[in-house]
Design a protein around this motif. Structure first.
Motif, PDB file in Angstrom:
ATOM      1  N   PHE A  56       0.817  -1.213   0.000  1.00 15.56           N
ATOM      2  CA  PHE A  56       0.000   0.000   0.000  1.00 15.56           C
ATOM      3  C   PHE A  56       0.847   1.258   0.000  1.00 15.56           C
ATOM      4  CE2 PHE A  56      -3.953  -2.029   0.429  1.00 15.56           C
ATOM      5  CZ  PHE A  56      -3.915  -2.992   1.410  1.00 15.56           C
ATOM      6  N   GLU A  66       0.151   4.558  -1.657  1.00 18.01           N
ATOM      7  CA  GLU A  66      -1.094   5.284  -1.339  1.00 18.01           C
ATOM      8  C   GLU A  66      -0.958   6.163  -0.113  1.00 18.01           C
ATOM      9  OE1 GLU A  66      -3.986   1.543  -2.593  1.00 18.01           O
ATOM     10  OE2 GLU A  66      -4.401   2.664  -0.765  1.00 18.01           O
ATOM     11  N   VAL A  67       0.154   6.016   0.647  1.00 15.76           N
ATOM     12  CA  VAL A  67       0.248   6.738   1.918  1.00 15.76           C
ATOM     13  C   VAL A  67       0.621   8.201   1.687  1.00 15.76           C
ATOM     14  CG1 VAL A  67       1.396   6.828   4.166  1.00 15.76           C
ATOM     15  CG2 VAL A  67       0.915   4.606   3.091  1.00 15.76           C
ATOM     16  N   ARG A 127      -6.142   7.910   1.242  1.00 18.65           N
ATOM     17  CA  ARG A 127      -5.397   6.936   0.451  1.00 18.65           C
ATOM     18  C   ARG A 127      -5.171   7.554  -0.926  1.00 18.65           C
ATOM     19  NH1 ARG A 127      -8.839   1.463   2.026  1.00 18.65           N
ATOM     20  NH2 ARG A 127      -8.443   1.573   4.279  1.00 18.65           N
ATOM     21  N   GLY A 129     -15.042  -2.295   8.378  1.00 14.64           N
ATOM     22  CA  GLY A 129     -15.182  -0.927   7.879  1.00 14.64           C
ATOM     23  C   GLY A 129     -16.246  -0.799   6.807  1.00 14.64           C
ATOM     24  N   GLU A 158      -5.055   0.546  12.171  1.00 15.27           N
ATOM     25  CA  GLU A 158      -4.516  -0.587  12.963  1.00 15.27           C
ATOM     26  C   GLU A 158      -3.236  -0.177  13.706  1.00 15.27           C
ATOM     27  OE1 GLU A 158      -5.810  -0.874  10.050  1.00 15.27           O
ATOM     28  OE2 GLU A 158      -7.213  -2.542  10.143  1.00 15.27           O
ATOM     29  N   HIS A 195     -13.185  -8.253   8.766  1.00 13.81           N
ATOM     30  CA  HIS A 195     -12.040  -9.173   8.771  1.00 13.81           C
ATOM     31  C   HIS A 195     -11.877  -9.832  10.130  1.00 13.81           C
ATOM     32  CE1 HIS A 195     -10.644  -6.770   5.310  1.00 13.81           C
ATOM     33  NE2 HIS A 195     -10.854  -5.724   6.054  1.00 13.81           N
ATOM     34  N   PRO A 200      -4.169   5.908   6.670  1.00 10.65           N
ATOM     35  CA  PRO A 200      -4.948   5.299   5.588  1.00 10.65           C
ATOM     36  C   PRO A 200      -5.931   4.264   6.161  1.00 10.65           C
ATOM     37  CG  PRO A 200      -2.787   4.317   5.662  1.00 10.65           C
ATOM     38  CD  PRO A 200      -2.849   5.266   6.816  1.00 10.65           C
ATOM     39  N   THR A 201      -5.677   3.882   7.395  1.00  5.79           N
ATOM     40  CA  THR A 201      -6.468   2.981   8.222  1.00  5.79           C
ATOM     41  C   THR A 201      -5.748   3.009   9.574  1.00  5.79           C
ATOM     42  OG1 THR A 201      -7.356   0.743   8.449  1.00  5.79           O
ATOM     43  CG2 THR A 201      -5.139   0.931   7.547  1.00  5.79           C
TER      44      THR A 201
END
Ligand SMILES: O=C1CCCN[C@@H]1CCCn1cnc2cc(F)c(F)cc2c1=O
Ligand SMILES: [Mg+2]
Length: 492
Positions: A85, A88-89, A140, A263, A111, A230, A108-109
């Motif tokens: 990813f 995209e950051v 993103r 999400g 976690e 998930h 971007p999320t």
């Protein structure tokens, strides 16, 4: 010119952009991939937010808010898949004219933002389950062509992050949340979805498994991921050392927690527009319509003052009765617009019901109710208006889902041999096909199924609801023994 220029089935891209802007949901912004969510759109996100927030609170989830920024070292903690990813950051490198000594990423999320604190907060089994959610934006920096609501560089979502002592509890919650996502689509947005599991190739790399609700846009023949839930297994708890003391008597047992993350984003609104919109504009499901009924008095130039007063009084009373019945009603008695202009305007905005009151209706003490989805008109006596409106709104909600589900089901064809696969894609279908579940075969299908008409297909999901798979059935693409039926399609 009133109404839309583009036709949904002939020039979908232009149609979609025109509907989003002329319904006053979206304004375009100078930074590509960023959009203004105007009140007409934001109100729909609000409805989804209100309903889902109530549901997860009832499940015992609590809301919180974590920082927007994350350091590079923390973000790269889950190196194995953040690499994919990385492009995209988005990074903050300066404040004013001064370079930051370390660049800071915009989430971007979350976690990697949240889980170091989960490790602090979770010590004993008494700290479990920990179930937090946040409503926020994420960034993103996608390079694929942006599309309002569907693919944007900033979007609003909720992200749930939960931790349990056992896998069984995590597995159960994954499906509880997926069930809520299905309800958001089917019961609020009147959009049918297929529930299933993502393939090894399509799942979130950090997850043990990914479940999904998949929607479909018949007009373009493309599937669209509607929401994901998930099970992360112990992947992240081992990465972030999130352990708890088990209650094993005597033994000082310690174990890693079992985690989920789930999400749903403002993409929901775009799916609703694409599925229900028509050549007159937006068609809103009543459950999420910011305005459910618009009252349009139709004064005639030659009306006497007395008749005008009567019309004003009648429409005012109707308005008040709708308001007190909890119907989201708007009065459009603006004198500087013609009735025709108003009809077109409120149709563009997708308002489910139009209530007309003209001079003839005055004498008969009735009004005309026109449904936005079918255009059907009813003459309704004033005394029956509230009850009739409530019934029409319920009928519309139900029938919009039924029509969309019929079209969804008609868009699924079963294929057992390769030669039928690409023609089905080109016919704007999803394909249910027996599959060996090998990643390499899915990669191969993606390459081999691109055509003039469109990109290659991927698996949208492995439906929970599996048709019978007779022993010896071969994979449609590899000829190897099939393990399951997968739903394939082109996608956003
Ligand atoms: O999909 C969800 C639900 C809500 C919480 N997160 C999960 C997994 C998100 C998967 N994902 C998705 N997109 C990402 C984009 C990035 F730039 C990046 F650094 C990381 C990710 C990334 O981890
Ligand atoms: Mg992505």
């Amino acid at each position: 010119r009133m109404g839309l220029d583009a036709r949904k089935l002939e020039e979908f891209g232009d149609w979609y952009s025109e509907v989003c802007t002329k319904s006053e949901m979206i304004s375009y912004y100078e930074i590509s991939g960023c959009y203004i969510l105007r009140p007409w759109a934001y109100s729909i996100w609000d409805s989804i937010h209100q309903w889902f927030d109530g549901q997860i609170k009832a499940l015992g989830v609590q809301n919180c808010y974590f920082p927007l920024f994350v350091t590079e070292s923390v973000l790269n903690k889950e190196k194995d898949h953040v690499e994919d990813f990385a492009p995209e950051v988005a990074w903050v490198t300066k404040s004013g004219q001064t370079d930051l000594d370390v660049p800071i990423a915009i989430r971007p999320t979350s976690e990697t933002v949240m889980y170091p604190f989960y490790a602090d907060w979770i010590r004993s089994h008494r700290d479990l389950p920990l179930r937090l959610n946040q409503w926020c934006n994420v960034i993103r920096w996608e390079f694929k062509h942006p599309t309002p609501f569907i693919r944007s560089r900033e979007f609003l979502w909720q992200e749930g992050h939960t931790a349990f002592a056992t896998k069984a509890e995590a597995d159960a919650e994954v499906l509880d949340i997926l069930d809520l996502y299905s309800k958001i689509y089917e019961e609020l947005l009147a959009v049918p979805v297929m529930r299933g599991k993502k393939s090894q190739k399509e799942k979130f790399a950090g997850a043990l498994y990914t479940t999904t609700v998949e929607a479909f846009i018949p007009a373009t023949g493309k599937g669209v991921q509607g929401g994901t839930s998930h099970c992360l297994g112990q992947n992240f708890s081992k990465m972030f050392n999130i352990q708890y003391e088990t209650e094993a008597i005597g033994g000082k047992g310690k174990d890693f927690v079992w985690q989920n993350s789930w999400g749903l984003t403002t993409r929901t609104i775009g799916v609703m527009v694409m599925v229900h919109g028509d050549d007159r504009g937006l068609v809103l499901p009543p459950r999420v319509a910011p305005v459910q009924a618009v009252i349009i008095p139709i004064p005639k130039a030659d009306m006497t003052e007395e008749a005008k007063a009567k019309m004003e009084e009648a429409s005012g009373k109707l308005f008040d009765s709708f308001k007190s019945a909890g119907i989201r009603v708007r009065m459009d008695d603006r004198m500087n617009y013609t009735p025709g202009w108003k009809y077109s305007h409120w149709e563009l905005k997708g308002v489910p019901l139009r209530i007309e009151i003209g001079p003839k209706d005055l004498d008969k003490e009735q009004c005309v109710m026109a449904r936005r989805d079918t255009g059907k008109k009813d003459f309704v006596p004033w005394k029956d208006c509230v009850e009739k409106t409530q019934k029409l709104l319920l009928d519309m909600q139900k029938e919009m889902l039924e029509r969309a589900r019929a079209e969804f089901n008609d868009s699924i064809v079963t294929v057992t041999k390769w030669d039928d696969f690409v023609p089905a894609l080109d016919a704007k279908k999803m394909i249910l096909a027996p599959w060996c579940e090998e990643v390499a075969v899915e990669e191969d299908v993606k390459t081999r199924s691109a055509s003039e008409e469109g990109a290659g297909a991927k698996t949208l999901c492995i439906p929970f609801d599996q048709p019978d798979l007779p022993a010896g059935t071969k994979c449609f693409a590899s000829g190897k023994p099939a393990k399951s039926w997968a739903l394939w399609g082109r996608s956003y």
